[in-house]
Design a protein around this motif. Structure first.
Motif, short mmCIF file in Angstrom:
data_model
loop_
_atom_site.label_atom_id
_atom_site.label_comp_id
_atom_site.label_asym_id
_atom_site.label_seq_id
_atom_site.Cartn_x
_atom_site.Cartn_y
_atom_site.Cartn_z
N GLU A 416 -0.76 2.00 -9.52
CA GLU A 416 -0.10 3.27 -10.02
C GLU A 416 1.35 3.05 -9.56
OE1 GLU A 416 -0.22 8.01 -9.63
OE2 GLU A 416 -1.81 6.67 -8.65
N ASN A 418 5.27 3.85 -8.59
CA ASN A 418 5.86 5.02 -7.85
C ASN A 418 7.29 5.33 -8.33
OD1 ASN A 418 6.95 2.62 -6.79
ND2 ASN A 418 7.02 3.52 -4.81
N ILE A 441 12.39 4.17 -3.84
CA ILE A 441 11.70 4.73 -4.82
C ILE A 441 12.41 3.95 -5.98
CG2 ILE A 441 10.88 6.12 -6.41
CD1 ILE A 441 9.47 6.17 -3.54
N ASN A 587 4.61 5.61 -0.07
CA ASN A 587 5.94 5.68 -1.09
C ASN A 587 5.59 6.20 -2.31
OD1 ASN A 587 8.42 4.92 0.10
ND2 ASN A 587 8.73 3.25 -1.05
N PHE A 588 4.67 7.13 -2.33
CA PHE A 588 4.63 7.72 -3.63
C PHE A 588 5.05 9.28 -3.41
CE2 PHE A 588 1.66 4.65 -4.53
CZ PHE A 588 1.86 4.41 -5.96
#
Length: 612
Positions: A416, A418, A441, A587-588
């Protein structure tokens, strides 16, 4: 007239259908053409269903006949190849990774040589026909790779290799096929491939390159020196493409396709002004041409031609192309790279043939039948187009249906993402992007404003000049690392539209936008839409004013949603705080929304802006 209108309507319907069911456009285009063409003859006979063959519902040969058909198809293919040539930048070729470079060079050679040998041994074709087949199956193309990548979502390495292979192999593969064809037909019936053939071949190459470069230089001069008004630039460039094609063909037979391909390649490397507008215009034009061209070409095939290729040998040849030649070319090309075994296996499986393959094969087929020299046997010429269509339809169907489960089985789907993609590159979007960069990010700004994109570049923020709502953006930009969209333009309608459209492309429920002033005035907070940024506390104008007050970026450890709300509702923070997002240990980020509960766990960071 009715058949011509039917071609256009069916072509546009096929384009819509491909978007709706998320498959490459070439598949419904060809299938619809076959249905209204050769397959329809099974139902229109006087004696009824499958008993006698009747007339086609639409027959391309009855719409354009003889030389007119050849000229129409040839010119349409020329415009498609010109648009493909506009994607080939020499600067990008220089910095390509080893895997991509080798697949373009080594992979093309292996595919062409292997396809030639396979066609000779399996189909018993002559060398000339086999060479044509081998050259035609080189091309994949972004129009067929793109939908598969968006559906499968493979990891970064695979996405990068397949995307760049599709973009670069389009004009390169078409150029190889054209040169092969020119080399073959330059041999007269008596001389075959000898001195005369080589001489004619060399002249064809020289004329095509010279005319293509000269018209590109002229177009670049007219635009850069502002000798024509901006509103006429696209039309003048179209006229130059057609002139280049016609002039080159008049000087040396069949050199026009090479000329327009070279013209596109030259223009993009001359740094012509307003090239984005020219490319956009040609892309729209090519969609129109493709929409009717492939229904037209598919309808020309006879049911007898289909029966000719539905044989054991044809399917063996198809299997060799897909399961032997492609893996061989990939493993040779990726030797010594950092790709894993599973990544190489998946790359070996994905090789759908595309629009350029069908277009060039069609023009070759028409030309061969109109020739009086009979360079290749007519029975082989009759099989060439349906055999290529078999490879196209077979690869698109097979890989389109099975690529996703195979990717999951091999474990090469991406995790997924981020990152955050922004629909805007103005002051507000740049401000948020810089904050996200502090937390590592990935960010990407997208804007049509040159001023905004220039400022983002100066601030070292990744930016795309153009709209990510357009299909070409998904071919040019790798969105594999961006799992969210933040629509932050001043236009509320565009923000809402972007969330609706891109909600199907990105991770589900990960498209967010500014609240509109109308929503703030007419709705209770409990009725705010669920994808509103910043708890709905600021629309575009209010947020812009807020960040100009030089707010401090605050970070606090939080363990629950209640702790976040406590910070926001504190009396001393009234009107002085804008919530941004919560970031977890992986880190999401989770944007601060109006209604949707924040996924706040233990030891997460709450990031917000505060005015002292």
């Amino acid at each position: 007239m009715l058949e011509l209108a039917g071609l256009l309507v069916l072509g546009f319907f096929a384009q819509w259908l491909s978007w709706r069911i998320k498959v490459p456009a070439i598949l419904p285009l060809i299938i619809i053409g076959l249905v209204v063409g050769p397959i329809s003859t099974l139902f229109t006979g006087d004696e009824g269903y499958l008993v006698s063959k009747g007339p086609k519902l639409i027959d391309g040969d009855s719409i354009f006949q003889g030389k007119v058909l050849f000229d129409v198809v040839s010119l349409a293919v020329g415009l498609i190849l010109f648009e493909g040539g506009l994607t080939l930048k020499l600067s990008e070729v220089k910095v390509l990774g080893k895997a991509v470079r080798n697949i373009i060079v080594i992979g093309s050679a292996v595919t062409m040589a292997g396809g030639t040998v396979a066609a000779m041994l399996i189909m018993d074709f002559t060398l000339q026909t086999s060479l044509l087949f081998g050259s035609l199956i080189i091309v994949t193309g972004p129009t067929v790779i793109g939908p598969i990548l968006r559906n499968v979502k493979p990891n970064f390495n695979i996405t990068t290799v397949l995307k760049w292979e599709g973009i670069l192999i389009d004009p390169v593969g078409a150029l190889i096929a054209i040169l092969t064809y020119e080399f073959i037909i330059s041999g007269t019936a008596g001389a075959q491939i000898g001195w005369i053939a080589l001489k004619t071949f060399a002249i064809t190459i020289a004329v095509g390159i010279a005319i293509g470069w000269a018209t590109a230089w002229l177009g670049n001069l007219l635009i850069n020196k502002e000798l024509i008004p901006k509103y006429l630039q696209n039309i003048v460039m179209l006229g130059l493409v057609i002139s280049s094609f016609a002039l080159s063909n008049s000087i040396q037979h069949e050199s026009g396709l090479l000329a327009v391909t070279v013209m596109g390649m030259a223009l993009v490397n001359m740094k012509t002004s307003n090239l984005k507008e020219i490319i956009s215009f040609n892309e729209d034009l090519v969609i129109i041409l493709i929409s009717f061209l492939f229904v037209l070409l598919s309808s020309r095939i006879d049911i007898v031609d289909i029966e000719l290729v539905l044989t054991t040998n044809s399917f063996i040849l198809f299997a060799v192309v897909v399961f032997i030649l492609r893996p061989l070319s990939v493993f040779l090309s990726t030797w010594g790279t950092n790709l894993t075994l599973n990544e190489k296996i998946f790359l070996s499986y994905i090789c759908p043939r595309g629009i350029v393959t069908a277009a060039v094969a069609s023009i070759f087929s028409i030309s061969l039948f109109q020739s009086t020299d009979y360079i290749i046997p007519l029975d082989e010429a009759a099989m060439l187009l349906p055999l290529v269509f078999l490879v196209i339809v077979g690869t698109v169907v097979l890989q389109g249906l099975t690529a996703k489960p195979i990717a999951k089985l091999l474990g090469v789907t991406r995790k997924e993402p981020n990152g955050v993609a922004f629909l805007s590159a103005d002051e507000s979007a740049r401000f948020i992007a810089k904050i996200l960069q502090r937390y590592n990010i990935p960010v990407l700004l997208a804007d049509t404003s040159k001023a905004n994109t220039r400022e983002a570049t100066m601030q070292q923020i990744p930016v795309y000049e153009g709209s990510i709502l357009n299909e070409e953006a998904w071919e040019e930009v790798d969105f594999a690392q961006y799992g969210q969209l933040w629509a932050m333009t001043p236009n509320a309608e565009i923000n809402a539209l972007a969330c609706r459209i891109l909600g199907e492309e990105l991770v589900k429920d990960k498209t967010f936008r500014f609240i509109s002033n109308r929503e703030q005035e007419t709705l209770n907070k409990d009725d705010y839409p669920k994808n509103i940024l910043f708890e709905g506390r600021a629309d575009f104008i209010a947020f812009s004013h807020f960040i100009r007050k030089n707010p401090e970026v605050k970070e606090k450890q939080v363990n629950s949603r209640e702790e976040v709300l406590a910070i926001l509702d504190a009396a001393e923070n009234k009107g002085k705080v804008i919530p941004l997002f919560v970031i977890n240990d992986k880190n999401f980020i989770e944007p601060a929304l109006a209604l949707t509960p924040l996924e706040v766990g233990k030891e997460n960071k709450f990031i917000y802006l505060q005015i002292s």
